[in-house]
Motif scaffolding. Structure first.
Motif, PDB file in Angstrom:
ATOM      1  N   SER A 104       0.843  -1.199   0.000  1.00 25.67           N
ATOM      2  CA  SER A 104       0.000   0.000   0.000  1.00 25.67           C
ATOM      3  C   SER A 104       0.878   1.249   0.000  1.00 25.67           C
ATOM      4  CB  SER A 104      -0.909   0.003   1.228  1.00 25.67           C
ATOM      5  OG  SER A 104      -1.603   1.230   1.323  1.00 25.67           O
ATOM      6  N   ALA A 106      -0.917   4.313  -0.054  1.00 24.72           N
ATOM      7  CA  ALA A 106      -1.848   5.254   0.572  1.00 24.72           C
ATOM      8  C   ALA A 106      -2.103   6.499  -0.268  1.00 24.72           C
ATOM      9  CB  ALA A 106      -1.347   5.652   1.960  1.00 24.72           C
ATOM     10  N   GLY A 107      -2.003   6.392  -1.573  1.00 24.11           N
ATOM     11  CA  GLY A 107      -2.356   7.510  -2.434  1.00 24.11           C
ATOM     12  C   GLY A 107      -1.311   8.577  -2.604  1.00 24.11           C
ATOM     13  N   HIS A 108      -0.145   8.453  -1.941  1.00 22.84           N
ATOM     14  CA  HIS A 108       0.868   9.505  -2.084  1.00 22.84           C
ATOM     15  C   HIS A 108       1.722   9.283  -3.329  1.00 22.84           C
ATOM     16  CE1 HIS A 108       4.276   6.983  -0.988  1.00 22.84           C
ATOM     17  NE2 HIS A 108       3.609   6.538   0.063  1.00 22.84           N
ATOM     18  N   ASP A 114       9.829   4.007  -1.794  1.00 24.28           N
ATOM     19  CA  ASP A 114       8.809   2.970  -2.022  1.00 24.28           C
ATOM     20  C   ASP A 114       9.375   1.819  -2.857  1.00 24.28           C
ATOM     21  OD1 ASP A 114       6.519   4.348  -0.771  1.00 24.28           O
ATOM     22  OD2 ASP A 114       6.838   5.791  -2.381  1.00 24.28           O
ATOM     23  N   ASP A 145      -2.406  -0.013  -8.768  1.00 20.95           N
ATOM     24  CA  ASP A 145      -3.840  -0.285  -8.609  1.00 20.95           C
ATOM     25  C   ASP A 145      -4.323  -1.302  -9.648  1.00 20.95           C
ATOM     26  OD1 ASP A 145      -3.873   1.536  -6.545  1.00 20.95           O
ATOM     27  OD2 ASP A 145      -4.576   3.200  -7.784  1.00 20.95           O
ATOM     28  N   GLY A 158      -1.141   6.419  -6.601  1.00 25.42           N
ATOM     29  CA  GLY A 158      -1.992   5.250  -6.540  1.00 25.42           C
ATOM     30  C   GLY A 158      -2.154   4.783  -5.105  1.00 25.42           C
ATOM     31  N   GLU A 159      -3.010   3.777  -4.936  1.00 28.42           N
ATOM     32  CA  GLU A 159      -3.243   3.198  -3.609  1.00 28.42           C
ATOM     33  C   GLU A 159      -2.397   1.948  -3.380  1.00 28.42           C
ATOM     34  OE1 GLU A 159      -5.109   4.467  -1.214  1.00 28.42           O
ATOM     35  OE2 GLU A 159      -5.709   6.172  -2.470  1.00 28.42           O
ATOM     36  N   ARG A 160      -2.205   1.138  -4.432  1.00 27.10           N
ATOM     37  CA  ARG A 160      -1.447  -0.103  -4.315  1.00 27.10           C
ATOM     38  C   ARG A 160      -0.353  -0.133  -5.384  1.00 27.10           C
ATOM     39  NH1 ARG A 160      -2.129  -2.927   0.196  1.00 27.10           N
ATOM     40  NH2 ARG A 160      -1.499  -4.806  -0.947  1.00 27.10           N
TER      41      ARG A 160
END
Length: 421
Positions: A104, A106-108, A114, A145, A158-160
């Motif tokens: 995840s 978390a949208g950042h 990462d 995602d 994105g989230e994932r």
């Protein structure tokens, strides 16, 4: 700013050394980089291999002596002493494992941190046997995602975030024995590269890597496989049969010394029979007898010994590709390289048995590379040089081109210090 340019120029020039440790020969190439015409070979050394079987060290003293002799010849020609080398790995049965992993974000905005956490190879060893060492960890595509085909997710949202990772691992014991043998020659190991991967870097055209191709490196003690798709190595494996097994079959079948068996294989061996084989005769010295008592056999007998072993080799390669579900996905292109691939009829046999388009691969020409070491048997050694040069270029780019914009006053100060001091 001028200091930065000086550092880049200095790091782009220097000496690169490759050491191909095989079952039948050991080859060392030394290249100098930084010239206008690219890398130039300045040192060449090769020696008959001793103490190595199927890429694995079985006699430390004999292997050390062979490595020392090959390196000494290359050093003498280049006029300098090596400190580190890039070596090939065929010991420990190296093979691929494709892993899909997702975390995840978390949208950042996705950044370098990462990616480092996502592609840490040690994450994938948890709960598994620790008796294997990771040789390569290759990213073969990201997802955001669930959307596939992302080459570089940095700067995206994105989230994932997921990654498809090709982990190439080998048994730790044989790999450590190989490193120890090199260390006894007072050499540090700069990189370890799987043999088939190295040969592919030297032989495959960029278009073949993109569209999909399989490289088959027919070495002395084993036959290695490297599958490329979309520009990346997606699979590697090996079968424990090589050119030396053909030589051994000839020696046993005709009761002749291995040296004479190798000579007959090279001069008269073929994977395909011809109408003239029954009429052409070959002189076969017998073990323990005077050479004047040599037998005379038709060439068809020799072909009858060579052909079944090569058929077995390609049957095992085909089974490996089918087991990995890559016999079709890897495209219809096969590139053969390695010493055993030079036997007449091998290309035609491979095309029939694998049902693919097959060509014989030679390493790309480099300035200073002698004709004697520019054939398929030396592809892996040239590929080791390519790998090292590319890796140094990537490291240099990472050192001088930040992948993330610094945030905050302290971040901007730190960035300025890294670039100018």
């Amino acid at each position: 700013m001028s200091r930065k340019k000086t550092s880049q120029s200095k790091s782009r020039s220097g000496t690169v050394a490759a050491l191909d440790i095989g079952s039948t020969k050991i080859c060392c190439l030394i290249a100098r980089t930084g010239g206008d015409d690219g890398p130039r070979i300045v040192g060449i050394g090769h020696q008959a291999s001793r103490g190595i079987r199927s890429g694995t060290v079985v006699d430390m003293d004999a292997a050390e002596a062979s490595i020392r002799a090959a390196v000494a010849n290359a050093e003498q020609m280049a006029g300098e002493t090596l400190r580190q080398v890039t070596v090939n790995v065929s010991a420990g049965h190296p093979r691929s494992r494709l892993i899909a992993y997702e975390v995840s974000v978390a949208g950042h905005e996705i950044g370098e941190a990462d990616l480092r956490g996502l592609t840490d190879p040690q994450v994938y060893l948890r709960g598994e046997a620790r008796d294997h060492e990771i040789i390569h960890s290759i990213q073969v595509g990201y997802t955001i995602d669930g959307s596939r085909g992302v080459k570089d997710p940095r700067g995206m949202f994105g989230e994932r975030l997921g990654v498809n990772l090709n982990l190439v691992a080998a048994a730790s014991g044989p790999v450590r024995n190989l490193e120890s043998c090199v260390a006894r020659c007072h050499l540090a190991v700069e990189h370890k590269v799987v043999s088939a991967y190295a040969a592919a870097l030297a032989c495959l055209a960029p278009e073949e890597r993109e569209l999909g191709a399989t490289l088959i490196d027919m070495g002395g003690g084993a036959t290695s496989i490297a599958v490329f798709f979309d520009g990346d190595l997606v699979h590697t494996d090996a079968v424990p049969v090589g050119g030396w097994h053909v030589t051994s079959d000839i020696a046993r079948g005709l009761s002749t010394p291995p040296a004479h068996a190798e000579r007959m294989k090279t001069l008269y061996g073929s994977a395909l029979p011809s109408p003239a084989d029954d009429r052409e005769t070959i002189r076969v010295p017998l073990i323990g007898e005077d050479e004047r008592e040599a037998n005379q056999i038709p060439r068809s007998v020799l072909v009858g010994i060579v052909r079944p072993r090569l058929e077995e080799t390609f049957e095992m390669v085909r089974a490996k590709l089918q087991a990995a579900h890559l016999d079709r996905e890897a495209g219809r292109r096969v590139v053969l390289t390695g010493g055993a691939a030079q036997l007449p009829g091998v290309r035609e046999m491979a095309a029939t048995m694998l049902d693919k388009q097959v060509r014989l691969g030679r390493p790309k020409a480099l300035p200073g590379l002698a004709e004697a070491v520019s054939g398929p048997a030396f592809a892996a050694c040239v590929g080791l040089l390519d790998f090292t040069i590319d890796d140094r270029a990537r490291a240099e780019g990472a050192a001088y081109r930040p992948t993330e914009q610094p945030t905050g006053r302290l971040g901007r100060i730190g960035q300025w210090l890294r670039e100018h001091l």
